[in-house]
Design a protein around this motif. Structure first.
Motif: not given
Length: 690
Positions: A110-113, A135-141, A157-159
């Protein structure tokens, strides 16, 4: 711009893989009476029916798909969740994940969306063709995570992104076709080190000692007063009797007369109530103690009599009748008498104390402690009928199926006492039950809230036991968590097997109980954790020895050979910086056969071991040193350092004291002289390296 090419109304979207009325928990064992669980078409999935471990917040098992605004992504999230709940998609052969894991993954999805909608509007999963967006999603999340846990969260998150790609054939409207991060593992992506050491911090000894003493005090002393007050409260709950005005006056007069005879003041209102309403007298408690409603005492005549008595007798903190025991350490009452709101709080502290004693002195995990039920304690005689063993029946969840596996623990008497207290404190099936300030106990488990209780108990001990303070660590109070107890007792057993707990309970006794409980089936894996701690202890000892060796401190000849080789290979000489990770790896090989001891350490080589002379090479004893046959002054494997000197000198002093006995035979005197000479030969020679 709509990111999805299919233009169907939201209420007509259907998955091509899962029917709307399909049960998403099909095939999973469900709790009795919990129903069949949610269906695919529901926008809120409550997965509690398939969760059995007690130490999880049930709210975390509720998936809110209705919070995903885009209907296509809502279907995508449902299909992903259904796939994870019913099909192993991680290619690892590990079976199905727990429902708690799936619920957590949907929160990440849901955070990705949300991230895509905010930072890349119009972009769907299928449009992602490189790692820039991911990559940016991992940083922000994970930006809000602490530095300690950020790599862990990045790995989670990467998994999820990897699993989302692998689940593509189960998704109808959108899927991640790009292989995230070129197939690298989540650990590689997150930067997590492949460290075998346990990341859970162990409780420092100076913190643990007063904390455990406080928990034992609550279990062994304070519990009697708290349980007595609980019984008094139950009597007060049933004491109301409808009365006429004259009867109320008689009851009040009897109560005031009794207080005069006992030379006790009237119950004082709790400090917060007295401050808020300006009332210094606890009218509510007086009313309950005489069996009337509070409003009945507010008439002018009754109130005047109460105020007059208060002026004469004074006010008593608390006010309930249950007496308070003396603290054995101070010979003074450990607290004032109870009032009803404070009693609820003390019940919670008692539960926390029972948790500390049970978790620490048994080695059980949090899920195993919180799963304990009424009647779990029993006793059995040892095989020789000499000892009476305390045992607990419980359930192991880690590494087992969803419903867990029955297990038995051998425990010490304080643990049995803690269980007996909990059975009196609560009427619920589970021993660890949440309490409320405003009403009686609620039949629900504290779950992860127990961490809050553990630290509230720490704060309470500062008031109850100021003579035994819990020190700060690096200027801050230590924050207790449930995982720390198992890690800490494993550390102490592995490294300090003869230390004392709270003056009376010895780790050796705890160690025997724990190992008896886990023998054979090793149901909870505790022996392996002890072995891991021993391995870390050996490595720490070798690292210290190596640093002493470099500093010119006396080093045993057996170790000098190995250290010379390592130093030459690493180039670890003054003016050069050695590769720390490589040094640890090389010393780890040495540490595997290094066994720290009291009078000496053993760098074990079976070919040179004198303790092995009477054992066959294929016997079980040949795998390591036989401590009872150790000859530290003669064996080439023996390593004596300055750390052993105090113990050696104590042995010599004990032998010299025995020589003063007049009636010793010549043989006994010769044996003592030989022992003194043997021990003296182990002492360091001034100015020598070996």
């Amino acid at each position: 711009m709509n990111p999805h090419p299919i233009r169907q109304p939201a209420n007509e979207l259907r998955s091509a893989h899962v029917e709307q009325d399909a049960l998403v928990l099909v095939g999973r064992p469900l709790r009795p009476g919990a129903g069949v669980g949610p269906r695919f078409g529901d926008d809120i999935w409550d997965l509690c029916a398939a969760h059995h471990a007690p130490n999880t917040h049930l709210s975390g098992l509720r998936i809110r798909f209705d919070r995903i605004g885009d209907p296509f992504w809502r279907i995508t999230a449902k299909e992903y969740a259904a796939a994870r709940l019913t099909t192993p998609v991680d290619r690892g052969g590990q079976g199905l994940p727990s429902v708690a894991t799936v619920a957590r993954e949907i929160r990440i999805l849901r955070a990705l969306f949300t991230y895509l909608a905010e930072y890349h509007p119009g972009l769907c999963l299928a449009d992602i063709d490189d790692d820039t967006v991911l990559d940016r999603f991992l940083i922000i999340a994970t930006a809000g995570s602490s530095a300690k846990w950020q790599p862990h969260e990045r790995a989670r998150h990467a998994w999820l992104l990897t699993l989302l790609h692998r689940s593509g054939d189960q998704l109808t409207f959108d899927r991640l076709t790009h292989i995230p991060f070129q197939g690298r593992t989540a650990r590689q992506i997150s930067g997590r080190r492949n460290n075998r050491d346990n990341a859970t911090p162990r409780i420092p000894p100076q913190v643990l000692a007063p904390y455990l003493r406080g928990a034992l005090f609550y279990v062994q002393t304070a519990s009697r007063d708290i349980l007595a007050a609980v019984e008094e409260r139950k009597r007060l709950d049933n004491s109301f009797i409808p009365s006429q005005r004259g009867e109320i006056s008689q009851r009040l007069e009897l109560f005031l007369r009794q207080r005069r005879n006992e030379r006790r003041g009237l119950p004082a209102a709790p400090a917060n109530v007295a401050t808020r309403f300006g009332e210094q007298i606890n009218l509510a408690l007086i009313a309950r103690m005489i069996g009337v409603r509070k409003e009945a005492l507010k008439c002018s005549s009754h109130r005047c009599r109460i105020l007059t008595a208060a002026a004469e007798l004074g006010l008593e903190p608390g006010g309930m009748d249950s007496p308070i025991s003396l603290n054995p350490d101070t010979a003074a009452p450990w607290r004032d008498r109870f009032d009803l709101p404070d009693l609820h709080i003390e019940c919670r502290h008692l539960l926390a104390a029972a948790y500390v004693v049970t978790a620490y002195l048994s080695g059980m995990r949090d899920s195993e402690v919180q799963a304990l039920r009424r009647g779990c304690h029993f006793t059995e005689s040892s095989e020789d009928r000499i000892l009476l063993r305390h045992k607990l029946r419980g359930t192991v969840y880690k590494g087992r199926n969803a419903t867990g596996e029955a297990a038995t623990w051998v425990v010490t008497e304080p643990v049995a006492r803690a269980v007996a207290i909990l059975e009196q404190l609560t009427d619920s099936e589970f021993l660890f039950t949440r309490f409320s300030h405003n009403r009686d106990q609620i039949d629900s488990l504290p779950a992860q809230e127990i961490n809050v209780w553990l630290n509230a108990f720490r704060d309470r001990l500062a008031h109850v036991r100021p003579h035994d303070p819990i020190p700060e660590v690096n200027g801050r109070q230590w924050r207790f968590t449930t995982r720390q107890f198992r890690r800490t007792v494993a550390w102490h057993i592995a490294r300090q097997p003869f230390g004392a707990v709270a003056g009376k309970i010895q780790y050796q006794h705890v160690r025997v109980a724990i190992f008896e409980g886990y023998a054979g089936t090793s149901a909870s894996g505790f022996p392996s954790e002890i072995d891991a701690e021993r391995e870390f202890a050996r490595l720490d000892s070798i690292l210290d020895q190596y640093e002493d060796y470099k500093a010119g401190v006396r080093t045993p000849a057996r170790l000098i050979e190995q250290f010379d080789h390592i130093r030459a290979e690493l180039g670890d000489f003054p003016g050069r910086i050695a590769d720390t990770s490589r040094l640890r790896a090389m010393l780890a090989n040495t540490a595997r056969t290094y066994h720290p001891g009291v009078l000496n350490d053993c760098y074990f080589d079976p070919a040179a071991a004198l303790c092995q002379r009477h054992h066959r090479a294929d016997s079980p004893e040949s795998a390591g040193p036989i401590i009872n046959h150790c000859q530290p002054a003669l064996c080439r494997n023996s390593c004596v350092t300055t750390r052993h000197e105090p113990a050696i000198r104590q042995v010599i002093a004990d032998a010299e004291q025995l020589l003063a006995i007049q009636r010793l035979s010549p043989i006994q005197r010769a044996a003592l002289h030989n022992q003194i000479a043997s021990m003296a030969a182990l002492l360091p020679v001034e100015g020598g390296r070996a």
